[in-house]
Write a protein that holds these residues in place. Structure first.
Motif, PDB file in Angstrom:
ATOM      1  N   GLY A  75       1.708  49.990  49.336  1.00 45.66           N
ATOM      2  CA  GLY A  75       1.050  50.012  48.037  1.00 45.66           C
ATOM      3  C   GLY A  75      -0.354  49.443  48.065  1.00 45.66           C
ATOM      4  O   GLY A  75      -0.924  49.162  49.124  1.00 45.66           O
ATOM      5  N   LEU A  76      -0.899  49.271  46.873  1.00 40.51           N
ATOM      6  CA  LEU A  76      -2.259  48.779  46.679  1.00 40.51           C
ATOM      7  C   LEU A  76      -2.227  47.568  45.763  1.00 40.51           C
ATOM      8  O   LEU A  76      -1.519  47.562  44.753  1.00 40.51           O
ATOM      9  CB  LEU A  76      -3.132  49.861  46.027  1.00 40.51           C
ATOM     10  CG  LEU A  76      -4.491  49.421  45.479  1.00 40.51           C
ATOM     11  CD1 LEU A  76      -5.460  49.115  46.626  1.00 40.51           C
ATOM     12  CD2 LEU A  76      -5.078  50.468  44.553  1.00 40.51           C
ATOM     13  N   CYS A  77      -3.021  46.551  46.100  1.00 37.16           N
ATOM     14  CA  CYS A  77      -3.207  45.411  45.209  1.00 37.16           C
ATOM     15  C   CYS A  77      -4.699  45.201  45.025  1.00 37.16           C
ATOM     16  O   CYS A  77      -5.421  44.918  45.990  1.00 37.16           O
ATOM     17  CB  CYS A  77      -2.555  44.151  45.770  1.00 37.16           C
ATOM     18  SG  CYS A  77      -2.607  42.772  44.603  1.00 37.16           S
ATOM     19  N   TYR A  92      -9.409  51.330  40.457  1.00 36.89           N
ATOM     20  CA  TYR A  92      -8.043  51.798  40.690  1.00 36.89           C
ATOM     21  C   TYR A  92      -7.985  53.327  40.712  1.00 36.89           C
ATOM     22  O   TYR A  92      -7.398  53.924  41.610  1.00 36.89           O
ATOM     23  CB  TYR A  92      -7.116  51.235  39.607  1.00 36.89           C
ATOM     24  CG  TYR A  92      -5.756  51.891  39.568  1.00 36.89           C
ATOM     25  CD1 TYR A  92      -4.795  51.583  40.524  1.00 36.89           C
ATOM     26  CD2 TYR A  92      -5.445  52.811  38.586  1.00 36.89           C
ATOM     27  CE1 TYR A  92      -3.551  52.188  40.490  1.00 36.89           C
ATOM     28  CE2 TYR A  92      -4.213  53.419  38.546  1.00 36.89           C
ATOM     29  CZ  TYR A  92      -3.260  53.113  39.502  1.00 36.89           C
ATOM     30  OH  TYR A  92      -2.049  53.724  39.473  1.00 36.89           O
ATOM     31  N   ILE A 123       0.265  46.293  52.861  1.00 35.68           N
ATOM     32  CA  ILE A 123      -0.329  46.902  51.669  1.00 35.68           C
ATOM     33  C   ILE A 123      -1.841  46.941  51.832  1.00 35.68           C
ATOM     34  O   ILE A 123      -2.404  46.242  52.672  1.00 35.68           O
ATOM     35  CB  ILE A 123       0.034  46.141  50.364  1.00 35.68           C
ATOM     36  CG1 ILE A 123      -0.530  44.713  50.374  1.00 35.68           C
ATOM     37  CG2 ILE A 123       1.530  46.155  50.112  1.00 35.68           C
ATOM     38  CD1 ILE A 123      -0.376  43.977  49.052  1.00 35.68           C
ATOM     39  N   ASP A 124      -2.470  47.751  51.015  1.00 38.46           N
ATOM     40  CA  ASP A 124      -3.927  47.823  50.964  1.00 38.46           C
ATOM     41  C   ASP A 124      -4.385  46.817  49.903  1.00 38.46           C
ATOM     42  O   ASP A 124      -3.964  46.903  48.747  1.00 38.46           O
ATOM     43  CB  ASP A 124      -4.353  49.244  50.596  1.00 38.46           C
ATOM     44  CG  ASP A 124      -5.848  49.452  50.618  1.00 38.46           C
ATOM     45  OD1 ASP A 124      -6.582  48.558  51.082  1.00 38.46           O
ATOM     46  OD2 ASP A 124      -6.288  50.525  50.159  1.00 38.46           O
ATOM     47  N   VAL A 174       4.424  43.814  45.208  1.00 46.17           N
ATOM     48  CA  VAL A 174       3.878  45.147  45.499  1.00 46.17           C
ATOM     49  C   VAL A 174       4.646  45.716  46.692  1.00 46.17           C
ATOM     50  O   VAL A 174       4.792  45.054  47.720  1.00 46.17           O
ATOM     51  CB  VAL A 174       2.370  45.086  45.814  1.00 46.17           C
ATOM     52  CG1 VAL A 174       1.836  46.472  46.165  1.00 46.17           C
ATOM     53  CG2 VAL A 174       1.608  44.492  44.640  1.00 46.17           C
ATOM     54  N   TYR A 210       4.308  57.900  39.880  1.00 50.66           N
ATOM     55  CA  TYR A 210       3.463  56.784  40.257  1.00 50.66           C
ATOM     56  C   TYR A 210       3.609  55.673  39.238  1.00 50.66           C
ATOM     57  O   TYR A 210       3.765  55.934  38.047  1.00 50.66           O
ATOM     58  CB  TYR A 210       1.998  57.211  40.376  1.00 50.66           C
ATOM     59  CG  TYR A 210       1.271  56.311  41.331  1.00 50.66           C
ATOM     60  CD1 TYR A 210       1.408  56.457  42.702  1.00 50.66           C
ATOM     61  CD2 TYR A 210       0.514  55.262  40.859  1.00 50.66           C
ATOM     62  CE1 TYR A 210       0.785  55.592  43.576  1.00 50.66           C
ATOM     63  CE2 TYR A 210      -0.112  54.396  41.732  1.00 50.66           C
ATOM     64  CZ  TYR A 210       0.022  54.568  43.092  1.00 50.66           C
ATOM     65  OH  TYR A 210      -0.582  53.690  43.957  1.00 50.66           O
ATOM     66  N   ALA A 233       1.420  49.836  42.900  1.00 50.42           N
ATOM     67  CA  ALA A 233       0.099  49.216  42.799  1.00 50.42           C
ATOM     68  C   ALA A 233       0.151  48.079  41.791  1.00 50.42           C
ATOM     69  O   ALA A 233       0.955  48.099  40.858  1.00 50.42           O
ATOM     70  CB  ALA A 233      -0.949  50.243  42.376  1.00 50.42           C
ATOM     71  N   VAL A 236       2.236  51.469  38.205  1.00 52.83           N
ATOM     72  CA  VAL A 236       1.264  50.391  38.418  1.00 52.83           C
ATOM     73  C   VAL A 236       1.618  49.238  37.483  1.00 52.83           C
ATOM     74  O   VAL A 236       2.085  49.453  36.356  1.00 52.83           O
ATOM     75  CB  VAL A 236      -0.189  50.879  38.194  1.00 52.83           C
ATOM     76  CG1 VAL A 236      -0.397  51.396  36.783  1.00 52.83           C
ATOM     77  CG2 VAL A 236      -1.200  49.787  38.525  1.00 52.83           C
ATOM     78  N   LYS A 239      -9.426  54.753  43.840  1.00 51.92           N
ATOM     79  CA  LYS A 239      -8.595  54.481  45.016  1.00 51.92           C
ATOM     80  C   LYS A 239      -7.296  55.275  44.976  1.00 51.92           C
ATOM     81  O   LYS A 239      -6.838  55.773  45.986  1.00 51.92           O
ATOM     82  CB  LYS A 239      -8.309  52.976  45.057  1.00 51.92           C
ATOM     83  CG  LYS A 239      -7.758  52.473  46.325  1.00 51.92           C
ATOM     84  CD  LYS A 239      -8.831  52.301  47.355  1.00 51.92           C
ATOM     85  CE  LYS A 239      -8.233  51.586  48.558  1.00 51.92           C
ATOM     86  NZ  LYS A 239      -8.868  51.910  49.786  1.00 51.92           N
ATOM     87  N   ILE A 240      -6.700  55.373  43.817  1.00 52.24           N
ATOM     88  CA  ILE A 240      -5.440  56.085  43.613  1.00 52.24           C
ATOM     89  C   ILE A 240      -5.692  57.136  42.528  1.00 52.24           C
ATOM     90  O   ILE A 240      -5.521  56.858  41.341  1.00 52.24           O
ATOM     91  CB  ILE A 240      -4.306  55.137  43.153  1.00 52.24           C
ATOM     92  CG1 ILE A 240      -4.175  53.933  44.069  1.00 52.24           C
ATOM     93  CG2 ILE A 240      -2.993  55.904  43.017  1.00 52.24           C
ATOM     94  CD1 ILE A 240      -3.646  54.222  45.448  1.00 52.24           C
TER      95      ILE A 240
END
Length: 184
Positions: A89-91, A136, A108-109, A85, A3, A69, A5, A139-140
């Motif tokens: 993914g996540l932002c 964060y 993305i989320d 991203v 992972y 992320a 970020v 969420k992840i």
């Protein structure tokens, strides 16, 4: 498990601190972590970015071109890094400073949170970074909130250990807010 970020803001927002904290938390959980900070020559106000790569295997490089992320703390960072991203993914966007970013992505989320106001609610605007990291991590869940809190002893200088309880509260506040948004 692998992972990564990317975190970006300006100096003084604690971007580098939470990158370091996340890496320490991952190491506490027996994973490999790479932390790569970058910042301008200014002490406060200049650009501050970092990447964290966490894996159960060896980490080959701390450089990520398309992060899974991104934690975006200010408008300039939004402008420069939002599009990087990777799909799926996540932002996390600090809507206290990034009001209308004029960009939308449906691949993305996007987690929009008024981080500055939440930090003030937690007791100090300087806790914006801990609120973001708590959100964060909720969420992840690459590391547990407990590991983040325990790693505060590693990431914060000893002279600042008296602020650990306040930082823990800010992490919890961010996590709770992210969980509430997920349920809504």
């Amino acid at each position: 498990m692998h992972y990564d970020v990317f975190m970006a803001g300006f100096g003084g927002q604690g971007v580098l601190l939470i990158g370091n904290l996340l890496a320490y938390a991952a190491i506490r959980e027996g994973m490999n972590a790479s932390y790569f900070p970058a910042y301008g020559v200014e002490k406060r106000g200049g650009a501050a970015t970092c990447t964290v790569v966490i894996s159960d295997e060896e980490v080959g490089s701390p450089i990520i071109g398309r992060p899974a992320a991104a934690l975006i703390f200010n408008p300039l960072s939004m402008e420069k890094y939002f599009g990087k991203v990777r799909p799926g993914g996540l932002c996390l966007v600090n809507t206290s400073l990034v009001e209308d970013f004029g960009q939308e992505r449906d691949d993305i989320d996007i987690l929009r949170m008024p981080l500055n106001e939440m930090a003030l609610e937690a007791g100090d605007v300087r806790l914006v970074n801990m609120v973001a990291l708590g959100a964060y991590a909720a969420k992840i869940p690459v590391v547990s909130l407990d590991s983040l809190k325990a790693a505060l002893h590693n990431a914060l200088p000893e002279r600042n250990h008296r602020f650990i309880p306040l930082n823990m509260q800010a992490i919890d506040l961010g996590a709770s807010a992210a969980q509430a948004k997920a349920k809504a």
